[in-house]
Design a protein around this motif. Structure first.
Motif, PDB file in Angstrom:
ATOM      1  N   GLY A  62     -16.376  13.320  44.592  1.00 24.71           N
ATOM      2  CA  GLY A  62     -15.313  14.135  44.018  1.00 24.71           C
ATOM      3  C   GLY A  62     -13.907  13.631  44.308  1.00 24.71           C
ATOM      4  O   GLY A  62     -12.930  14.239  43.852  1.00 24.71           O
ATOM      5  N   CYS A  64     -12.232  11.090  43.199  1.00 26.46           N
ATOM      6  CA  CYS A  64     -11.452  10.657  42.035  1.00 26.46           C
ATOM      7  C   CYS A  64     -10.967  11.854  41.220  1.00 26.46           C
ATOM      8  O   CYS A  64     -10.081  11.714  40.379  1.00 26.46           O
ATOM      9  CB  CYS A  64     -12.230   9.670  41.170  1.00 26.46           C
ATOM     10  SG  CYS A  64     -13.744  10.321  40.475  1.00 26.46           S
ATOM     11  N   CYS A  65     -11.509  13.041  41.494  1.00 23.13           N
ATOM     12  CA  CYS A  65     -11.115  14.248  40.772  1.00 23.13           C
ATOM     13  C   CYS A  65      -9.993  15.015  41.470  1.00 23.13           C
ATOM     14  O   CYS A  65      -9.629  16.109  41.041  1.00 23.13           O
ATOM     15  CB  CYS A  65     -12.324  15.159  40.593  1.00 23.13           C
ATOM     16  SG  CYS A  65     -13.635  14.384  39.622  1.00 23.13           S
ATOM     17  N   ALA A  83      -8.289  19.986  43.414  1.00 25.12           N
ATOM     18  CA  ALA A  83      -9.259  19.298  42.572  1.00 25.12           C
ATOM     19  C   ALA A  83      -9.101  19.751  41.130  1.00 25.12           C
ATOM     20  O   ALA A  83      -8.687  20.881  40.856  1.00 25.12           O
ATOM     21  CB  ALA A  83     -10.674  19.596  43.052  1.00 25.12           C
ATOM     22  N   CYS A  84      -9.445  18.873  40.224  1.00 25.62           N
ATOM     23  CA  CYS A  84      -9.480  19.199  38.798  1.00 25.62           C
ATOM     24  C   CYS A  84     -10.237  20.511  38.616  1.00 25.62           C
ATOM     25  O   CYS A  84     -11.247  20.758  39.292  1.00 25.62           O
ATOM     26  CB  CYS A  84     -10.184  18.065  38.056  1.00 25.62           C
ATOM     27  SG  CYS A  84     -10.600  18.443  36.347  1.00 25.62           S
ATOM     28  N   LEU A  87     -13.995  20.377  38.304  1.00 25.73           N
ATOM     29  CA  LEU A  87     -14.856  19.951  39.409  1.00 25.73           C
ATOM     30  C   LEU A  87     -15.494  21.171  40.068  1.00 25.73           C
ATOM     31  O   LEU A  87     -14.804  22.105  40.478  1.00 25.73           O
ATOM     32  CB  LEU A  87     -14.062  19.165  40.455  1.00 25.73           C
ATOM     33  CG  LEU A  87     -14.919  18.590  41.591  1.00 25.73           C
ATOM     34  CD1 LEU A  87     -15.785  17.446  41.083  1.00 25.73           C
ATOM     35  CD2 LEU A  87     -14.046  18.139  42.748  1.00 25.73           C
ATOM     36  N   CYS A  94     -18.745  17.257  37.995  1.00 24.49           N
ATOM     37  CA  CYS A  94     -17.997  17.828  36.886  1.00 24.49           C
ATOM     38  C   CYS A  94     -18.827  18.916  36.203  1.00 24.49           C
ATOM     39  O   CYS A  94     -20.021  18.727  35.945  1.00 24.49           O
ATOM     40  CB  CYS A  94     -17.640  16.732  35.887  1.00 24.49           C
ATOM     41  SG  CYS A  94     -16.576  17.290  34.540  1.00 24.49           S
ATOM     42  N   TYR A  97     -19.121  17.343  32.216  1.00 24.28           N
ATOM     43  CA  TYR A  97     -18.974  15.887  32.218  1.00 24.28           C
ATOM     44  C   TYR A  97     -18.911  15.310  30.796  1.00 24.28           C
ATOM     45  O   TYR A  97     -18.065  14.471  30.508  1.00 24.28           O
ATOM     46  CB  TYR A  97     -20.125  15.257  33.007  1.00 24.28           C
ATOM     47  CG  TYR A  97     -19.990  13.772  33.216  1.00 24.28           C
ATOM     48  CD1 TYR A  97     -19.117  13.269  34.166  1.00 24.28           C
ATOM     49  CD2 TYR A  97     -20.753  12.876  32.469  1.00 24.28           C
ATOM     50  CE1 TYR A  97     -18.990  11.910  34.365  1.00 24.28           C
ATOM     51  CE2 TYR A  97     -20.635  11.512  32.667  1.00 24.28           C
ATOM     52  CZ  TYR A  97     -19.755  11.031  33.616  1.00 24.28           C
ATOM     53  OH  TYR A  97     -19.626   9.689  33.806  1.00 24.28           O
ATOM     54  N   ARG A 100     -15.402  16.136  29.280  1.00 21.94           N
ATOM     55  CA  ARG A 100     -14.260  16.145  30.203  1.00 21.94           C
ATOM     56  C   ARG A 100     -12.994  15.561  29.600  1.00 21.94           C
ATOM     57  O   ARG A 100     -11.903  16.064  29.863  1.00 21.94           O
ATOM     58  CB  ARG A 100     -14.623  15.425  31.504  1.00 21.94           C
ATOM     59  CG  ARG A 100     -14.869  13.922  31.353  1.00 21.94           C
ATOM     60  CD  ARG A 100     -15.564  13.355  32.591  1.00 21.94           C
ATOM     61  NE  ARG A 100     -15.736  11.914  32.535  1.00 21.94           N
ATOM     62  CZ  ARG A 100     -16.679  11.291  31.851  1.00 21.94           C
ATOM     63  NH1 ARG A 100     -17.549  11.997  31.127  1.00 21.94           N
ATOM     64  NH2 ARG A 100     -16.766   9.984  31.860  1.00 21.94           N
ATOM     65  N   CYS A 107      -7.700  13.306  32.380  1.00 19.20           N
ATOM     66  CA  CYS A 107      -8.906  12.772  33.009  1.00 19.20           C
ATOM     67  C   CYS A 107      -8.997  11.277  32.701  1.00 19.20           C
ATOM     68  O   CYS A 107      -8.833  10.851  31.550  1.00 19.20           O
ATOM     69  CB  CYS A 107     -10.149  13.486  32.474  1.00 19.20           C
ATOM     70  SG  CYS A 107     -11.678  12.957  33.279  1.00 19.20           S
TER      71      CYS A 107
END
Length: 181
Positions: A62, A64-65, A83-84, A87, A94, A97, A100, A107
């Motif tokens: 997670g 990278c989110c 976090a996004c 997520l 995700c 996904y 996204r 993203c």
């Protein structure tokens, strides 16, 4: 989201390369034992992997989110503990996904171009590790056969992030945890 099957399980004791052979030593790579069939990530270059092979390299950390802030004057990128909103902060996967990019305009696709360019990819990232010739760590689900080991090893964002949902843009800076890369 498509669940990724475990691509390889170790039947014999895994072989570790010494730190001076391309690994930082902090999370030494696990390599196929002598005489054992090598998994795809040891025989293929990243750019030659199929989409399914590429996706299976995501360890589900997670990181990278995480919401990132770029200083417009310096270009420095800062990580936040936000976090996004897509997520799932429990599973670190995700929630949507397949859609996204349509749902989140900022993203980013983690592809070969991104692996080469993005300095904020964590040291632990499988794409970065393989690109740098460091191999996968023991906790990677493709090595361990268990998607929980990334969390057990303390590599994932589970337990210390919150969703960006409901946080006003003017307040995002107070969630900065450090400079990326």
């Amino acid at each position: 989201m498509k669940e990724q099957p475990c691509q390889a399980r170790r039947r014999s004791a895994p072989k570790r390369r010494p730190a001076d052979e391309g690994d930082s030593g902090a999370d030494p790579a696990v390599w196929a034992a002598d005489g054992e069939e090598k998994p795809f990530w040891e025989t293929k270059r990243l750019k030659d992997m199929s989409p399914d092979e590429w996706d299976s390299l995501c360890d589900g950390c997670g990181q990278c989110c995480l919401v990132k802030i770029e200083d417009e004057d310096t270009g420095n990128v800062f990580l936040t503990r936000l976090a996004c909103s897509l997520l799932d902060i429990g599973s670190c996967r995700c929630k949507d996904y397949a859609n996204r990019f349509a749902r989140m305009s900022d993203c980013l696709s983690i592809d070969m171009k991104a692996v080469r360019k993005l300095k904020w990819l964590p040291e632990s990232c499988a794409y970065r590790r393989l690109h740098e010739g460091r191999g996968l760590a023991w906790w990677h689900p493709l090595i361990s056969g268990d998607p929980e080991t990334v969390h057990q090893a303390g590599v994932s964002v589970r337990g210390w992030v919150r969703s960006e949902k409901g946080v006003r843009e003017a307040e995002i800076a107070r969630y900065i945890i450090g400079e990326a890369g």
